[in-house]
Enzyme design. Structure first.
Site, PDB file in Angstrom:
ATOM      1  N   ASP A  52      15.424 -13.350  14.052  1.00  0.00           N
ATOM      2  CA  ASP A  52      16.558 -13.829  14.846  1.00  0.00           C
ATOM      3  C   ASP A  52      16.201 -14.028  16.316  1.00  0.00           C
ATOM      4  OD1 ASP A  52      18.007 -13.808  12.577  1.00  0.00           O
ATOM      5  OD2 ASP A  52      19.558 -12.431  13.270  1.00  0.00           O
ATOM      6  N   LYS A  79      14.201 -20.797  16.594  1.00  0.00           N
ATOM      7  CA  LYS A  79      14.704 -20.689  15.232  1.00  0.00           C
ATOM      8  C   LYS A  79      15.816 -21.720  15.068  1.00  0.00           C
ATOM      9  CE  LYS A  79      16.439 -17.358  11.862  1.00  0.00           C
ATOM     10  NZ  LYS A  79      16.800 -15.979  11.542  1.00  0.00           N
TER      11      LYS A  79
END
Lengths: 462, 588
Positions: A185, A263
Site C-alpha cells: 500500500d 501503486k
C-alpha cells in the site's frame, strides 16, 4: 495455561457455554444443537467476529459455526492443538555467493494465519523463507532482520528513519545488496523517502512485496522474492527500487525507480507502474535486463550518504472543485509547515483559496504544486490561475509525483525553514524525483476493447 | 434410472450382492450440480453458455502452502513436482478480475445460498448456524487462486432410496472450476467461463454395496435436484465423483463421471483393480521384495540412443537423458492385469505421464513388455551393471534430464506403494469402465480458512424461507406416483424432464388415469413434437380443459392421445372419420 488461552477469542455467550461445559479450544467434541449434532475440533474464535457462535473444524477440514445459544449438549473426546508453523530449514551458506540482507517491515510477502483477527500476519526468518522459497539459496546467502511487523499503512517517520539507518549500517558492513519486504500500500512512499535518506548507495536497495498473500498457492510473493533477491544480489543498478510483477502473469518483474513508482490498482498483481518514464529494468528468474542506461551503477567502494531526518509537519492537499479556504486556514492554525497541493490539470486551484494560501505563505508555510493527473508536468504559466498562484508564492514541483513531493517536503523541512533553501532542496532532483523530459512512451495506458489492443493482448499474455 | 446402455444382464451382474459382498465393496457418491443463478458465486459475472472464444491469456504457477493446522497436503506436494505452466483463457463477458485472482471476492451470492439451503432442507441435513468460507487447495491449476472457495451448509442428513435410508455426510456450496482445454508436457490450458459458477456438492456416506446401487442412489439424487427446481440443467452442468473401496483396499476417488450410465462399470472395475493390487502385494511379500529393492538407477543414455524402441525414440540432444531403474524380484509383475486392457505397467506409466510430464506413448520401456523384446540387450546390460538377475524387472525412461529424474523417482515411489497394496489416489474415468491415475488423494490438510471473507450468520428467517421453498420429500412423492401405477422409469423421467409439475397439477384435477397422463407428457407430446406439431401450448390448463370433466367417460390412452393431438390441430389415423390427411405416418 491462562483462561484466555483456554477460550481463545471467545467472549459473551460463546465463552459462557464453553466454561459451563468445561470445554476449551482445540477440544475434539460432539455438539448437539436444535438442528442436530456435529463432531469436530473447537477452534479459537476471531476477536472481530460476534460473541455467540462456536467454530468447529469438521474431520473433513471444513469449519462451521454453531450458535452457542441453541447448543443443548457437548461431549468432549480429548484435545488436539494445532501449531501453524512454516517449516524452518537452515539457510545454506556458500562463500562463492553474494550476501544479501533482507529487512522485514511487514506485509504479506511472508505471512501466516492469525487466529486473533482471522486475517494473515507477517512471519519470516531465513529458515522460514528457505522452507517456503528454497530457490533463494541458489541466488545468494541470505540474512534477515525483522525491523517492524506492521501493515504498510502503519509505516511512518519513526520507521523510515530506523529503516534508513539499518540499511546504511548493513551497506557499511559490506553486503552486496539490500532487500526490503514491505506491504504494497505505501511501498512507493517508503521507496521515495529511502531515496532521499540513503543517497548514493553503492549496492542495490530493492523493495518487494506481494499483492496476493504468501499463504495462497497462486501468490506472487515467491516470484517477487526471487526477482528481488536476484536484483539485490547481482544487478548493476545501485538505486532504491521497487521490484514487483510486470504483467499479472508469472513471467517477469519490473524494477521501478523509487521516486517514480506508484501503486495503480487496489488488487491487481501488476499494480506498480513507473509514471512519466519507463522502468529501469526487467527481471526474470535468471537475469536482470536493464531497459535504459542512465542508472547509478554498483560501486562497492562508494560511501553511502545517510541523511535520515524527517519533519512530520508536512501535508498533502488533494484539491477538489469547491474546496473552501478554511481547510488551509486549519492547517496554518495546527502548525503545519509545508503543503503539497495535488492540483487539477497543469497545477490549479480555485480563486477562493488564494487569500488562504497567501496567509499560509506569509506565515512561513512552504507550498508546492503537483498534478493529480499523475502523468505530466506542472506548468503554471499557461493559464492566469497558475500565474496568480506563483505570484502568491506557490512553487510548481515539475513532474514530481504528489506523494513523492510530500515525502520529500517532510525530509526537506527537517533540513531548513528558509524559503529559498527549502525551495532549492525540493527542486533539486536527488534520485530522479524530477526528470527533465518525459519520453513519448512514458504514458501508455492501453485502452481495452479497441480492436488493435485486443490483438496485442491476445498475442502477449497480460 | 437412465439405463439405456445397460442391458438387463449387466444390470443383474452389477447388482450381484453376494459377489460384491465377498469383495467387501463400499461406495459413496459426491454429486455436483450447478445452481440456477444468473450470476457467479463471489462476483457479479453473469453465467453464460460455454464458449471457446477468448480475449486474453494469463500464465500462473502454483506453490503448495500450509494448511490451517500447519501441514502440507500430499496432493499439493505432488502437483508442485509437475512444474506446470498453467495458462488461463479469459473472455471479457464471463470473467472479471476476481476469477483471474487479481481482486478479492465480493460477498457470497445470496441467491445461490438460498437455493443451496433448499437442497439442505430436502436432504434433512443438520444445518449450520454460521457459514465459514474455506479455501480448498487445488494445485492442478483448475482454479487460478490455487484453491476453491467452498463452505459447508449442513451435515448428517439422509434420504430414502428404494425404501432404504441413505445417509448424507454433508452439503457444500462452492465455486465451479475451469474447463480444461489441453494438457501437454509442462503446459496445461484452461477456459475460465465455467469458473466460479455456484455449485453444490452432495456427499453421501459409503453405504452403497453394489455398483447398481451406487447408480440408483445417484439417480435418486439427480431426481431430487430436478425436483428442487434450484439446479441448472444441461450439458456440463452436472458431474459426479464416486468413492470406491474393498476390504483391505483404500478409498479411491474416481472423478469426472459425466453420466450415471458409466458408473456401474467404473465401480465394478475399480473393485477388481483393488483386488488385483492386493494380490500383487501378497505375491511381492511372498517373493520377499523389499522397499529398498528399487534403489539402483543406471544412466543408459548412450545405449538408449542406439535403439529404435518408441519409448526411446525422442529428439536426443543436450539436456536429454535415459535412465534405467532395476526392480528387484519383480520380473513379470508389471504385466499383471489391473483393468480392462490395462496392466500394472500402465499404472506406473501414468505416474510418469502425470508427475514427470513425459506424455509420449509409450513413455517407458519395461522388461516384462513383449513389445520390448528388441531391448533385451539393453536390459541385460543394465542388469549386469546393477548386479541384477533375470528375476529383476527393468524400466527405462528417456526424455529431458530433469523429467527423467522425476520419472525414475516416481517409479520407485509407485513400486514401494505396491508393497502396501492400494495407494490413495484420485483417478479419472476412461471409456469402457477403466480408470487412470490422476493425482494423490487429497486429505483434510488442504483446507484453509478464507481470510478474505467474514463468516456469514444464518438466521431463523433464512431457515424458515428455505423450509417454505422446499417441496414435498422426493421419496414421498415417488411413493405416491408408484401407488398411482407409474413405473420407476416413468417416475424417473417425470423428474428429469421436469414434467412432474404439470403432472401434479393435472392429476389432481382430471379424470385421466395417471399412467395415461404420464404417457401423454413423456411420450406422446415429444412424439408430436418430432412430427412438427407445435407443442409449446401444452400446459396444465390445456390438459385440464381437455380431460378435467370428472363426469366424462373413462378415457383410453388412444382416445386421450387423439384428443390432445386434435386440440393441437393435428389429426390421427385411428379416429377414422376425422382423419383428413397424413394419417399414415402417425403411430402411437
Amino acid at each position: 495455561m491462562s483462561n484466555d488461552d483456554l477460550f481463545k477469542g471467545y467472549r459473551g455467550p460463546g465463552r459462557e457455554l464453553l466454561e459451563r461445559m468445561g470445554v476449551a479450544v482445540w477440544s475434539d467434541v460432539e455438539v448437539t444443537t436444535d438442528k442436530g449434532s456435529f463432531r469436530g475440533l473447537i477452534l479459537p474464535r476471531s476477536e472481530t467476529a460476534d460473541d455467540h457462535h462456536l467454530v468447529l473444524k469438521l474431520d473433513t477440514g471444513y469449519n462451521v459455526g454453531l450458535d452457542a445459544r441453541v447448543v443443548t449438549a457437548m461431549k468432549s473426546f480429548g484435545r488436539h492443538e494445532a501449531h501453524y508453523k512454516i517449516p524452518e530449514k537452515d539457510f545454506p551458506y556458500d562463500p562463492a555467493k553474494p550476501n544479501v540482507k533482507l529487512f522485514g517491515t511487514g506485509g504479506t510477502i511472508a505471512s501466516r494465519l492469525d487466529y486473533r483477527t482471522g486475517a494473515v500476519i507477517p512471519a519470516f526468518s531465513p529458515g522460514e523463507l528457505y522452507g517456503s522459497v528454497p530457490e533463494l539459496a541458489d541466488i545468494c546467502n541470505l540474512k534477515t532482520e525483522k525491523l517492524y511487523a506492521v501493515f504498510s499503512e502503519n509505516m511512518g517517520p519513526e520507521q523510515y528513519i530506523g529503516l534508513a539507518k539499518a540499511v546504511a549500517r548493513e551497506i557499511e558492513n559490506g553486503v552486496d545488496g539490500i532487500l526490503i519486504g514491505h506491504g504494497t500500500d505505501t511501498m512507493s512512499h517508503t521507496a521515495a523517502i529511502l531515496s532521499f535518506m540513503v543517497q548514493d548507495p553503492p549496492v542495490p536497495i530493492v523493495m518487494v512485496g506481494s499483492q496476493r498473500s504468501s499463504d495462497r498457492p497462486s501468490s506472487d510473493a515467491a516470484l517477487n522474492l526471487i526477482h528481488g533477491t536476484l536484483t539485490a544480489a547481482t544487478s548493476d543498478i545501485a538505486e532504491v527500487m521497487v521490484c514487483m510483477f510486470g504483467p499479472t502473469s508469472d513471467e517477469y518483474g519490473l524494477l521501478h525507480r523509487g521516486t517514480r513508482v506508484r501503486k495503480m490498482h487496489s488488487s491487481y498483481r501488476s499494480t506498480f507502474r513507473t509514471i512519466s518514464d519507463i522502468p529501469l529494468a526487467l527481471v526474470d528468474r535468471k537475469v536482470v535486463q536493464p531497459l535504459r542506461s542512465d542508472y547509478r551503477r554498483r560501486c562497492p567502494d562508494r560511501k553511502v550518504k545517510l541523511d535520515a531526518v524527517y519533519d512530520d509537519r508536512a501535508t498533502i492537499l488533494y484539491y477538489y472543485p469547491g474546496m473552501k479556504p478554511d481547510l488551509v486556514d486549519g492547517l496554518i492554525d495546527k502548525g503545519y509547515r509545508g503543503i503539497v497541493i495535488a492540483g487539477t490539470g497543469l497545477g490549479h486551484v480555485n480563486k477562493p483559496l488564494y487569500p488562504a494560501l497567501e496567509r499560509a505563505i506569509a506565515a512561513g508555510v512552504h507550498v508546492f504544486m503537483t498534478v493529480q493527473t499523475l502523468w505530466g508536468y506542472t506548468q503554471m504559466y499557461v493559464y492566469d490561475t497558475g500565474r496568480d498562484l506563483m505570484e502568491l508564492g506557490v512553487v510548481p514541483a515539475g513532474n514530481m509525483l504528489p506523494e513523492v513531493a510530500f515525502m520529500k517536503l517532510g525530509w526537506a523541512l527537517a533540513h531548513s525553514d528558509d524559503r529559498d533553501e527549502v525551495r532549492r532542496i525540493m527542486l533539486t532532483p536527488v534520485a530522479g524525483d524530477i526528470t527533465e523530459r518525459e519520453p513519448p512512451d512514458a504514458y501508455l495506458v492501453l485502452q481495452g476493447g479497441l480492436p488493435e489492443v485486443d490483438r496485442f493482448v491476445k498475442g502477449h499474455r497480460m | 434410472m437412465d439405463d439405456q446402455n445397460l442391458g438387463p444382464d449387466s444390470q443383474r451382474r452389477y447388482d450381484d450382492r453376494e459377489f460384491y459382498q465377498a469383495l467387501g465393496l463400499k461406495c459413496g457418491l459426491e454429486m455436483h450440480r450447478q445452481l440456477d443463478t444468473t450470476h457467479k458465486l463471489f462476483c457479479r459475472c453473469p453465467v453464460q453458455p460455454y464458449t471457446s472464444e477468448y480475449h486474453a491469456e494469463i500464465l500462473r504457477h502454483m506453490r503448495p502452502t500450509l494448511s490451517e493446522l500447519g501441514v502440507y497436503d500430499p496432493t499439493a506436494l505432488m502437483e508442485f513436482k509437475t512444474k506446470k505452466d498453467v495458462v488461463y483463457r479469459l473472455h471479457r463477458d464471463t470473467v472479471c478480475t476476481y476469477e483471474m485472482d487479481d481482486a478479492p471476492p465480493f460477498g457470497l451470492n445470496r441467491g445461490a445460498l438460498e437455493r443451496a439451503m433448499v437442497i439442505g432442507v430436502m436432504l434433512n441435513l443438520n444445518l449450520v448456524d454460521e457459514l465459514h468460507i474455506a479455501r480448498k487447495q487445488y494445485l492442478d491449476g483448475s482454479i487460478p487462486t490455487g484453491f476453491q472457495r467452498t463452505t459447508i451448509l449442513g451435515v448428517g442428513g439422509h434420504m430414502m432410496v428404494d425404501g432404504r435410508r441413505i445417509d448424507i455426510r454433508q452439503l457444500g456450496l462452492e465455486e465451479d472450476s475451469c474447463r480444461e482445454v489441453s494438457d501437454r508436457g509442462h503446459r496445461r490450458t484452461y477456459m475460465t467461463d465455467r469458473l466460479s459458477i455456484p455449485l453444490i456438492e452432495i456427499v453421501t456416506e459409503a453405504q452403497m454395496y453394489t455398483p447398481m446401487e451406487a447408480a440408483r442412489v445417484g439417480s435418486a439424487i439427480r431426481r431430487l435436484c430436478h425436483l428442487s427446481g434450484v439446479c441448472r440443467t444441461g450439458l456440463g452442468r452436472a458431474r459426479q465423483d464416486v468413492n470406491v473401496s474393498i476390504a483391505g483396499g483404500t478409498r479411491i476417488e474416481i472423478k469426472g463421471v459425466g453420466s450415471l450410465r458409466e458408473l456401474p462399470a467404473l465401480v465394478h472395475y475399480e473393485a477388481l483393480r483393488q483386488k488385483a493390487l492386493l494380490e500383487m502385494r501378497d505375491t511381492a511379500r511372498s517373493r520377499g521384495i523389499q522397499a529398498d529393492g528399487f534403489e539402483g538407477a543406471v544412466d543408459v543414455t548412450a545405449m538408449a540412443r542406439r535403439h529404435r524402441h518408441p519409448a526411446l525414440n525422442i529428439a536426443w540432444g543436450t539436456g536429454t537423458s535415459a535412465q534405467a531403474i532395476v526392480l528387484r524380484g519383480c520380473a513379470g509383475m508389471l504385466a499383471t492385469p489391473t483393468g480392462p486392457g490395462r496392466t500394472f505397467g500402465d499404472e506406473v506409466s501414468d505416474r510418469i505421464r502425470i508427475i514427470a510430464c513425459i506424455d509420449r506413448v509409450p513413455n517407458m520401456a519395461w522388461s516384462d513388455d513383449p513389445a520390448s523384446f528388441e531391448l533385451t540387450e539393453l536390459f541385460g546390460a543394465v542388469r549386469q551393471q546393477a548386479g541384477a538377475s533375470p528375476a529383476d524387472a527393468v524400466v527405462v525412461v528417456a526424455g529431458p534430464a530433469a523429467d527423467v529424474a522425476t520419472a525414475i523417482s516416481e517409479v520407485r515411489i509407485r513400486m514401494q506403494e505396491m508393497l502396501e497394496g492400494v495407494p490413495r489416489e484420485t483417478r479419472r474415468s476412461l471409456r469402457g469402465g477403466g480408470t487412470r491415475f490422476e493425482r494423490v488423494l487429497p486429505g483434510p490438510d488442504r483446507m484453509y480458512p478464507d481470510t478474505d471473507l467474514p463468516p456469514i450468520v444464518l438466521t431463523e428467517r433464512d431457515f424458515e424461507r428455505a423450509r417454505a421453498a422446499s417441496p414435498e420429500p422426493l421419496w414421498d412423492k415417488e411413493t405416491r406416483y408408484a401407488v398411482m401405477g407409474l413405473s420407476p422409469v416413468q417416475i424417473e423421467r417425470l423428474f428429469t424432464t421436469d414434467a412432474w409439475t404439470i403432472f401434479e397439477a393435472v392429476a389432481a384435477r382430471s379424470a385421466l388415469r395417471p399412467t395415461i397422463l404420464a404417457y401423454l407428457l413423456l411420450d406422446w407430446v415429444p412424439a408430436l413434437g418430432r412430427r412438427g406439431v407445435p407443442t409449446v401450448e401444452v400446459d396444465a390448463d390445456l390438459l385440464v380443459r381437455l380431460f378435467g370433466d370428472a363426469g366424462a367417460v373413462q378415457w383410453t390412452q388412444k382416445d386421450a392421445a387423439a384428443a390432445l393431438a386434435q386440440a393441437l390441430g393435428h389429426a390421427v389415423h385411428w379416429v377414422g372419420k376425422n382423419a383428413s390427411n397424413g394419417t399414415a405416418e402417425v403411430g402411437a
